[in-house]
Design a protein around this motif. Structure first.
Motif, PDB file in Angstrom:
ATOM      1  N   GLU A 186       0.830  -1.202   0.000  1.00 52.11           N
ATOM      2  CA  GLU A 186       0.000   0.000   0.000  1.00 52.11           C
ATOM      3  C   GLU A 186       0.868   1.256   0.000  1.00 52.11           C
ATOM      4  OE1 GLU A 186      -2.702  -0.075   3.263  1.00 52.11           O
ATOM      5  OE2 GLU A 186      -4.054  -1.550   2.351  1.00 52.11           O
ATOM      6  N   THR A 187       1.951   1.225   0.759  1.00 54.57           N
ATOM      7  CA  THR A 187       2.831   2.399   0.795  1.00 54.57           C
ATOM      8  C   THR A 187       3.595   2.551  -0.520  1.00 54.57           C
ATOM      9  OG1 THR A 187       4.701   1.157   1.749  1.00 54.57           O
ATOM     10  CG2 THR A 187       3.117   2.131   3.284  1.00 54.57           C
ATOM     11  N   GLN A 188       3.952   1.437  -1.158  1.00 57.81           N
ATOM     12  CA  GLN A 188       4.700   1.498  -2.420  1.00 57.81           C
ATOM     13  C   GLN A 188       3.838   2.033  -3.561  1.00 57.81           C
ATOM     14  OE1 GLN A 188       8.171   0.666  -2.545  1.00 57.81           O
ATOM     15  NE2 GLN A 188       7.658   0.860  -0.375  1.00 57.81           N
ATOM     16  N   THR A 189       2.558   1.693  -3.552  1.00 54.89           N
ATOM     17  CA  THR A 189       1.660   2.102  -4.633  1.00 54.89           C
ATOM     18  C   THR A 189       0.834   3.332  -4.286  1.00 54.89           C
ATOM     19  OG1 THR A 189      -0.072   0.600  -3.836  1.00 54.89           O
ATOM     20  CG2 THR A 189       1.474  -0.271  -5.476  1.00 54.89           C
ATOM     21  N   ASP A 190       0.924   3.754  -3.028  1.00 53.13           N
ATOM     22  CA  ASP A 190       0.116   4.881  -2.542  1.00 53.13           C
ATOM     23  C   ASP A 190      -1.360   4.633  -2.849  1.00 53.13           C
ATOM     24  OD1 ASP A 190      -0.358   7.292  -1.288  1.00 53.13           O
ATOM     25  OD2 ASP A 190      -0.116   8.479  -3.108  1.00 53.13           O
ATOM     26  N   SER A 191      -1.798   3.405  -2.561  1.00 48.42           N
ATOM     27  CA  SER A 191      -3.178   3.012  -2.844  1.00 48.42           C
ATOM     28  C   SER A 191      -3.645   2.017  -1.788  1.00 48.42           C
ATOM     29  CB  SER A 191      -3.279   2.379  -4.229  1.00 48.42           C
ATOM     30  OG  SER A 191      -4.543   1.783  -4.434  1.00 48.42           O
ATOM     31  N   VAL A 192      -4.902   2.124  -1.416  1.00 48.23           N
ATOM     32  CA  VAL A 192      -5.468   1.155  -0.469  1.00 48.23           C
ATOM     33  C   VAL A 192      -6.105  -0.019  -1.207  1.00 48.23           C
ATOM     34  CG1 VAL A 192      -5.885   2.889   1.304  1.00 48.23           C
ATOM     35  CG2 VAL A 192      -7.674   2.405  -0.386  1.00 48.23           C
ATOM     36  N   GLU A 193      -6.044   0.009  -2.539  1.00 48.65           N
ATOM     37  CA  GLU A 193      -6.626  -1.063  -3.357  1.00 48.65           C
ATOM     38  C   GLU A 193      -5.624  -2.206  -3.491  1.00 48.65           C
ATOM     39  OE1 GLU A 193      -9.581  -1.405  -4.487  1.00 48.65           O
ATOM     40  OE2 GLU A 193     -10.502   0.579  -4.391  1.00 48.65           O
ATOM     41  N   VAL A 194      -5.337  -2.871  -2.355  1.00 43.25           N
ATOM     42  CA  VAL A 194      -4.392  -3.991  -2.335  1.00 43.25           C
ATOM     43  C   VAL A 194      -5.058  -5.173  -1.646  1.00 43.25           C
ATOM     44  CG1 VAL A 194      -2.137  -4.820  -1.576  1.00 43.25           C
ATOM     45  CG2 VAL A 194      -2.413  -2.418  -2.235  1.00 43.25           C
ATOM     46  N   LEU A 195      -5.145  -6.292  -2.348  1.00 43.27           N
ATOM     47  CA  LEU A 195      -5.693  -7.523  -1.794  1.00 43.27           C
ATOM     48  C   LEU A 195      -4.564  -8.538  -1.622  1.00 43.27           C
ATOM     49  CD1 LEU A 195      -8.945  -7.892  -3.959  1.00 43.27           C
ATOM     50  CD2 LEU A 195      -8.741  -6.924  -1.651  1.00 43.27           C
ATOM     51  N   ALA A 196      -4.697  -9.400  -0.616  1.00 49.50           N
ATOM     52  CA  ALA A 196      -3.656 -10.402  -0.373  1.00 49.50           C
ATOM     53  C   ALA A 196      -4.296 -11.687   0.129  1.00 49.50           C
ATOM     54  CB  ALA A 196      -2.639  -9.884   0.647  1.00 49.50           C
ATOM     55  N   GLY A 197      -3.791 -12.811  -0.342  1.00 48.96           N
ATOM     56  CA  GLY A 197      -4.306 -14.102   0.085  1.00 48.96           C
ATOM     57  C   GLY A 197      -3.298 -15.192  -0.174  1.00 48.96           C
ATOM     58  N   ASP A 198      -3.611 -16.403   0.290  1.00 46.46           N
ATOM     59  CA  ASP A 198      -2.664 -17.508   0.105  1.00 46.46           C
ATOM     60  C   ASP A 198      -3.301 -18.646  -0.681  1.00 46.46           C
ATOM     61  OD1 ASP A 198      -4.256 -18.930   1.934  1.00 46.46           O
ATOM     62  OD2 ASP A 198      -3.046 -18.249   3.614  1.00 46.46           O
ATOM     63  N   ASP A 199      -2.440 -19.541  -1.134  1.00 44.33           N
ATOM     64  CA  ASP A 199      -2.855 -20.682  -1.940  1.00 44.33           C
ATOM     65  C   ASP A 199      -2.117 -21.915  -1.418  1.00 44.33           C
ATOM     66  OD1 ASP A 199      -3.893 -22.247  -4.020  1.00 44.33           O
ATOM     67  OD2 ASP A 199      -2.223 -21.753  -5.355  1.00 44.33           O
ATOM     68  N   PRO A 200      -2.673 -22.616  -0.420  1.00 45.17           N
ATOM     69  CA  PRO A 200      -1.978 -23.757   0.177  1.00 45.17           C
ATOM     70  C   PRO A 200      -1.764 -24.893  -0.819  1.00 45.17           C
ATOM     71  CG  PRO A 200      -3.829 -23.028   1.538  1.00 45.17           C
ATOM     72  CD  PRO A 200      -3.975 -22.355   0.216  1.00 45.17           C
ATOM     73  N   ARG A 201      -0.536 -25.415  -0.845  1.00 45.68           N
ATOM     74  CA  ARG A 201      -0.178 -26.549  -1.702  1.00 45.68           C
ATOM     75  C   ARG A 201       0.610 -27.538  -0.860  1.00 45.68           C
ATOM     76  NH1 ARG A 201      -3.177 -26.677  -6.336  1.00 45.68           N
ATOM     77  NH2 ARG A 201      -4.008 -24.561  -6.411  1.00 45.68           N
ATOM     78  N   GLU A 202      -0.059 -28.620  -0.461  1.00 49.27           N
ATOM     79  CA  GLU A 202       0.510 -29.576   0.497  1.00 49.27           C
ATOM     80  C   GLU A 202       1.877 -30.115   0.073  1.00 49.27           C
ATOM     81  OE1 GLU A 202      -0.564 -30.503   3.373  1.00 49.27           O
ATOM     82  OE2 GLU A 202      -2.659 -29.862   3.480  1.00 49.27           O
ATOM     83  N   ASN A 203       2.041 -30.424  -1.197  1.00 46.76           N
ATOM     84  CA  ASN A 203       3.264 -31.093  -1.653  1.00 46.76           C
ATOM     85  C   ASN A 203       4.272 -30.145  -2.297  1.00 46.76           C
ATOM     86  OD1 ASN A 203       2.229 -33.669  -0.860  1.00 46.76           O
ATOM     87  ND2 ASN A 203       1.004 -33.723  -2.735  1.00 46.76           N
ATOM     88  N   ALA A 204       4.061 -28.855  -2.159  1.00 46.14           N
ATOM     89  CA  ALA A 204       4.974 -27.901  -2.778  1.00 46.14           C
ATOM     90  C   ALA A 204       6.341 -27.948  -2.109  1.00 46.14           C
ATOM     91  CB  ALA A 204       4.395 -26.492  -2.682  1.00 46.14           C
ATOM     92  N   ASP A 205       7.392 -27.833  -2.899  1.00 43.88           N
ATOM     93  CA  ASP A 205       8.743 -27.781  -2.340  1.00 43.88           C
ATOM     94  C   ASP A 205       9.316 -26.371  -2.384  1.00 43.88           C
ATOM     95  OD1 ASP A 205       9.106 -27.474  -5.025  1.00 43.88           O
ATOM     96  OD2 ASP A 205      10.453 -29.185  -5.287  1.00 43.88           O
ATOM     97  N   ARG A 206       8.443 -25.398  -2.761  1.00 40.57           N
ATOM     98  CA  ARG A 206       8.866 -24.007  -2.802  1.00 40.57           C
ATOM     99  C   ARG A 206       7.775 -23.129  -2.207  1.00 40.57           C
ATOM    100  NH1 ARG A 206      13.278 -23.724  -6.101  1.00 40.57           N
ATOM    101  NH2 ARG A 206      13.293 -21.457  -5.966  1.00 40.57           N
TER     102      ARG A 206
END
Length: 390
Positions: free
Chosen positions: A315-335
């Protein structure tokens, strides 16, 4: 998110094929359908993953094309696409639109079929369907010549107008020293597929775990549907999966339990690294209207606090409050990987440079054509104009 992907032209078909490959390798279910469209029959034989019955040859009855391509002529590419819209519609009849959140039209902008046809088809899709239509356009490298730059600059205008958002990928920014031409294209196609699939595949209802902070199609559509052009940042870190078993799951090699703060710092740091690294098309981050962060990896590595800090930082980098964030769980991911979408960026030096190069190329082409006409006339006409042509 579920999408119907249309790879238009040679580059578009290869990228669509790479998306299918990365999707299969990572166990995602992003693509509900993939269609490769081309005016050159030989190019339709190149994909490895796209089924034969999802490859459409257009321009077969056109007197100048006949299945052999449009010769890097985007106006001819647009004409062929318009003429065969009925064929394209019939190919799309099998797409389960009721289960599709968006269309993604992919094309290289420096050639003919993709640069001319992709905007035509994108505009048609927006008229036919209620779902958003996004574009993925690849800018040619500068060593592909002035004609490719001119094609790309003209297509960029039409493609942007025809889509809800156009994600750009700059070949110049991704070239590596010592790569062969084919090796370079394979590398960039894989990198692009990795970013698109990690971003759009978040929150898909597949075999992965669903978290409280998972993204869904509405989040992605809200961020992307701004018109204009967009770019994607990406970073990843390899995880030591061998130490993540049994009692060792709670401890590091030094014997200390990894705290929530450690996980938060890891996620936050990876988001910062992504934004400060190469974007699919370099742009000033501060010029983005909206942003979206997706963190993908094993559930135990995903920190809600880290996501919150990353969102606040962005938000500070873009000077905007239009920022969404979420995760994507992947059980077998190695990264642990991060994709950051920066939507409707307006400060893109590569586009400015492309337009300047295109204007120069157009002026030179017009001057060369005029000079050539004069030279041909001088060649075939007798010096004193005493002969009458037949």
């Amino acid at each position: 998110m579920h999408v119907a992907v249309i790879g238009f032209g040679n580059a578009g078909g290869k990228i669509a094929d790479a998306i299918l490959e990365f999707e299969a390798d990572t166990g995602r279910s992003l693509c509900k359908d993939v269609l490769a469209v081309n005016s050159a029959e030989i190019d339709l034989s190149k994909p490895d993953r796209i089924p034969e019955d999802r490859r459409l040859l257009i321009g077969q009855t056109h007197e100048r094309v006949k299945g052999r391509g449009v010769g890097a002529d985007p106006e001819l590419g647009a004409e062929v696409a318009r003429r065969d819209l009925g064929e394209i519609d019939r190919a799309l009849d099998t797409v389960p639109v009721y289960d599709v959140d968006a269309f993604l039209v992919v094309a290289g902008l420096g050639g003919g079929t993709g640069s001319g046809g992709a905007p035509v088809v994108s505009r048609h899709l927006r008229e036919m369907y209620a779902e958003p239509v996004y574009g993925l356009g690849v800018l040619p490298s500068t060593d592909e010549g002035g004609r490719a730059s001119l094609n790309a600059a003209r297509s960029l205008q039409a493609f942007t107008d025809a889509t809800d958002s156009l994600v750009l990928f700059d070949n110049d920014a991704w070239r590596q020293a010592g790569e062969t031409l084919q090796g370079g294209y394979d590398h960039t196609n894989t990198e692009l597929a990795r970013r698109i699939t990690t971003l759009l595949g978040a929150g898909a209802m597949d075999d992965s775990k669903v978290s409280e902070t998972a993204m869904d199609a509405s989040d992605i559509n809200r961020t992307l549907s701004t018109d204009g052009v967009s770019t994607i940042a990406y970073a990843s870190a390899e995880l030591d999966r061998e130490t993540k078993s049994g009692l060792l799951d709670q401890f590091r090699a030094n014997g200390h339990a990894e705290s929530d703060t450690d996980y938060a710092q890891k996620v936050h740091g990876l988001v910062r690294r992504a934004v400060n690294a190469r974007l699919t098309c370099p742009a000033d981050v501060a010029s983005a209207e909206r942003s979206l962060v997706v963190v993908s990896g094993p559930p135990e590595e995903l920190s809600r606090k880290g996501l919150q800090h990353a969102r606040q930082w962005l938000e500070t980098q873009t000077d905007s409050v239009e920022v969404l964030a979420g995760d994507d769980p992947r059980e077998n991911a190695d990264r642990l990987s991060v994709a950051v979408l920066l939507s409707n960026v307006t400060d893109v030096p590569r586009v400015d440079a492309l337009q300047e190069r295109a204007v120069d190329a157009q002026e030179r082409i017009e001057a060369e054509e005029t000079a050539r006409d004069d030279e041909v006339a001088e060649l075939i006409t007798d010096e004193n104009d005493q002969l009458d042509p037949l």
